[in-house]
Design a protein around this motif. Structure first.
Motif, PDB file in Angstrom:
ATOM      1  N   SER A 172      -2.786   3.451  -9.072  1.00  0.00           N
ATOM      2  CA  SER A 172      -1.936   3.200  -7.857  1.00  0.00           C
ATOM      3  C   SER A 172      -3.144   3.700  -6.781  1.00  0.00           C
ATOM      4  CB  SER A 172      -0.947   4.119  -8.066  1.00  0.00           C
ATOM      5  OG  SER A 172       0.111   3.848  -9.161  1.00  0.00           O
ATOM      6  N   SER A 175       0.856   3.945  -3.469  1.00  0.00           N
ATOM      7  CA  SER A 175       0.772   5.375  -2.557  1.00  0.00           C
ATOM      8  C   SER A 175       1.737   6.646  -3.105  1.00  0.00           C
ATOM      9  CB  SER A 175       0.569   5.072  -0.993  1.00  0.00           C
ATOM     10  OG  SER A 175      -1.185   4.542  -0.454  1.00  0.00           O
ATOM     11  N   SER A 222      -3.919   1.228  -3.817  1.00  0.00           N
ATOM     12  CA  SER A 222      -3.195   1.330  -2.323  1.00  0.00           C
ATOM     13  C   SER A 222      -4.284   1.301  -1.472  1.00  0.00           C
ATOM     14  CB  SER A 222      -2.559   2.590  -2.382  1.00  0.00           C
ATOM     15  OG  SER A 222      -2.315   3.696  -0.951  1.00  0.00           O
ATOM     16  N   ALA A 282       0.970  -1.363  -0.115  1.00  0.00           N
ATOM     17  CA  ALA A 282       0.102  -0.018  -0.190  1.00  0.00           C
ATOM     18  C   ALA A 282       1.068   0.802   0.026  1.00  0.00           C
ATOM     19  CB  ALA A 282      -1.250  -0.070   1.123  1.00  0.00           C
TER      20      ALA A 282
END
Length: 149
Positions: free
Chosen positions: A120, A82, A124, A78
């Protein structure tokens, strides 16, 4: 090629929305790193307990450690996604500014970077949600033995 104050003001206005997104991503990264820090702290306590052979069941401590390692792995993913999102948003902001200032046709590149950034961010959130499920599942197994049956 002259760039006027109104042009710069327009470019800055275009860049404001992604900056707000960047703020949110930064806040999310802070939450994720705090979760990871707590997982690492708990893992160290359990590892020390196992190496010293002190208190509690060896099997329980090992089981909890495996869960913590899984959670750390999910949080790391994650964090990675991020961070990728944050980098892509920065690229979007820079490309908006450069493209508009230099009159370059970067619309497709900007759109691609923005979409990749959103994917993305979505990824995440998925990994964060999976980590939360693993954490709550391990809680219910530890404190409610009948819930795992």
């Amino acid at each position: 090629m002259d760039i006027h104050l109104t042009d710069i003001s327009h470019i800055i206005q275009l860049s404001i929305a992604p900056v707000f997104l960047l703020t949110g991503v930064g806040t999310k990264l802070a939450v994720l790193t705090n979760r990871l820090a707590r997982i690492i702290d708990r893992s160290r306590v359990l590892e020390d307990r196992l190496s010293n052979g002190a208190g509690g069941s060896f099997a329980d401590a090992q089981s909890e450690l495996l869960t913590l390692y899984r959670r750390a792995h999910l949080i790391n993913r994650a964090i990675t996604l991020s961070t990728c999102c944050g980098l892509l948003v920065c690229v979007v902001i820079a490309a908006l500014f450069i493209g508009d200032a230099l009159k370059l046709a970067l619309a497709k590149f900007i759109a691609l970077c923005f979409v990749l950034g959103m994917f993305s961010l979505i990824g995440s959130f998925v990994y964060l949600l999976r980590e939360i499920f693993v954490a709550t599942q391990s809680l219910s197994r530890r404190f409610l033995p009948s819930a795992s049956k």
